[in-house]
Design an enzyme around this catalytic site. Structure first.
Site, short mmCIF file in Angstrom:
data_model
loop_
_atom_site.label_atom_id
_atom_site.label_comp_id
_atom_site.label_asym_id
_atom_site.label_seq_id
_atom_site.Cartn_x
_atom_site.Cartn_y
_atom_site.Cartn_z
N THR A 12 0.78 -1.12 0.09
CA THR A 12 -0.13 -0.03 0.00
C THR A 12 0.82 1.21 -0.05
OG1 THR A 12 -1.68 -0.99 1.12
CG2 THR A 12 -1.84 1.18 1.24
N ASP A 72 2.59 -8.09 -4.24
CA ASP A 72 1.69 -8.02 -3.06
C ASP A 72 2.20 -8.51 -1.99
OD1 ASP A 72 -0.95 -8.68 -1.62
OD2 ASP A 72 -1.72 -6.91 -2.68
N SER A 73 1.80 -8.24 -0.65
CA SER A 73 2.54 -9.05 0.58
C SER A 73 1.86 -10.21 0.44
CB SER A 73 2.17 -8.12 1.72
OG SER A 73 0.89 -8.21 2.26
N THR A 113 1.87 -5.07 4.37
CA THR A 113 1.74 -5.19 5.96
C THR A 113 1.02 -6.59 6.18
OG1 THR A 113 -0.62 -4.09 6.13
CG2 THR A 113 1.01 -2.57 6.58
N ASP A 114 0.51 -7.00 5.25
CA ASP A 114 -0.03 -8.69 5.77
C ASP A 114 0.76 -9.52 5.99
OD1 ASP A 114 -2.75 -7.42 5.47
OD2 ASP A 114 -3.08 -8.35 3.45
N THR A 169 3.48 -9.04 15.42
CA THR A 169 2.45 -9.70 14.65
C THR A 169 1.62 -8.59 14.04
OG1 THR A 169 2.38 -11.53 16.09
CG2 THR A 169 0.44 -11.14 15.29
N THR A 180 1.62 -20.83 22.03
CA THR A 180 0.36 -20.62 22.67
C THR A 180 -0.46 -19.64 21.82
OG1 THR A 180 -0.96 -19.54 24.36
CG2 THR A 180 1.26 -18.51 23.77
N CYS A 197 -2.51 -17.56 22.85
CA CYS A 197 -2.77 -16.36 23.30
C CYS A 197 -1.60 -15.29 22.59
CB CYS A 197 -2.20 -16.41 24.93
SG CYS A 197 -3.58 -17.36 25.88
#
Length: 347
Positions: free
Chosen positions: A16, A60-61, A92-93, A169, A280, A282
């Site tokens: 982008t 494109d990512s 970013t993806d 992440t 995990t 989480c």
């Protein structure tokens, strides 16, 4: 003798940030980064010498793959002695996957490699791209009083935070704070001034050169447990021809259902040589398989701990180690070792 102006190589892979609105059609198009100063005249105030390399066509990512990671390493290695720092513009993806992979591929890195991007194209009025790019370049050029780079690491800079790349992440598709490093604090924060945290920043061995790596093995899968997951699905997945490693996303601190069939499938897989790494589900925290019986059973089945690895880091680290033809024992040892600041091991 006057110090020369910093030399920065800007590598545009796609995404982008590198788009600008066509004034006639209104469509978003990739612009030519050779005209970077024209689009972002603020960069002229730095007195840096900025060169650019543009992927043609831009990627494109979502289409980013290990072959492109290797291409980035080749570009950096070829230009390593000629530039003070590198800024990679990336969608970013999958930026966290690329940052994690590069942290292993650029062994003993002694110069900044900063990935950044934006949620809005750089040609739009409210873009976050300009601020991200300008600050990423400033960080890539920054040196201390002894002339040593402030951050000789692979990092992501986004929304005022400089984060270790293999700790990140993507957490937001709508807002400007797209990335988070849940288990490790930022290496720097950009406010009125850029405040670095030197005690958190990794340093290379000054007696060794930077060593590039290019090999990956894609025979890895991520398996997320959930209540009601079927035995046939796990059985089928673990029997995929050529499968060499599994990132197993478990509950809480590394727990899994106490089902005889699940433990049998995992144990049989590890006995066939498949490496299973427990992380995990989480966002924050680490795997502690010794803590509960539901985690101890995984240890007994041959599953190894991924500590506080992100999914992006765990999968790229496995692909990297598998690609170098190491023995199963050596891969298991290295997965339990901190190679590039990617895990926190409690003493």
């Amino acid at each position: 003798m006057l110090a020369r102006n910093p030399l920065i190589l800007l590598i545009y892979t796609g995404g982008t940030i590198g788009m600008i609105e066509n004034p006639i059609t209104g469509a978003l198009e990739n612009f030519n980064f050779d005209q970077l100063m024209e689009h972002i005249p603020e960069l002229k105030k730095f007195n840096y010498r900025i060169s650019s390399y543009q992927f043609d066509p831009p990627i494109d990512s979502s289409d980013m793959e290990p072959a492109f990671w290797a291409k980035l390493v080749r570009i950096i290695n070829y230009n390593y002695e000629h530039f003070d720092g590198f800024v990679i513009l990336h969608g970013t993806d999958t930026m966290s996957y690329t940052a994690s992979a590069l942290s292993f591929m650029l062994e003993n890195l002694g110069k900044p490699v900063i990935l950044t991007g934006s949620q809005l194209p750089i040609g739009m009025l409210r873009t976050d791209g300009k601020e991200n790019l300008i600050t990423a370049i400033e960080i890539a050029a920054a040196k201390n009083a002894e002339g040593i780079p402030m951050v000789p690491e692979v990092c992501i800079f986004f929304e005022n935070h400089l984060m270790r790349g293999n700790r990140t992440t993507k957490i937001n598709a709508e807002n400007f704070n797209a990335f988070r490093s849940f288990n490790f604090p930022p290496l720097a924060e950009a406010g009125i001034h850029i405040k670095y945290e030197p005690h958190l920043i990794r340093r290379p061995d000054p007696d060794k050169p930077m060593k590039p790596h290019y090999l990956f093995d894609h025979n890895v899968v991520i398996l997320t447990l959930f209540p009601g997951i079927r035995e046939e699905i796990i059985h089928s997945l673990l029997q995929v021809p050529g499968l060499k490693a599994v990132v197993l996303k478990t509950y809480g601190s590394g727990n899994a259902p106490r089902k005889e069939w699940l433990l049998r499938e995992l144990k049989e897989a590890t006995e066939r040589g498949i490496i299973i790494v427990n992380i995990t589900q989480c966002s924050s925290g680490a795997v502690e398989m010794e803590r509960y019986e539901t985690g101890i059973q995984l240890l007994q089945a041959g599953v190894i701990s991924g500590y506080d690895s992100t999914p992006e880091c765990a999968v790229t680290k496995l692909m990297f180690l598998l690609g170098h033809g190491l023995s199963q024992a050596e891969i298991r040892r290295k997965m339990n070792s901190d190679l590039a600041g990617e895990i926190t091991k409690n003493p």
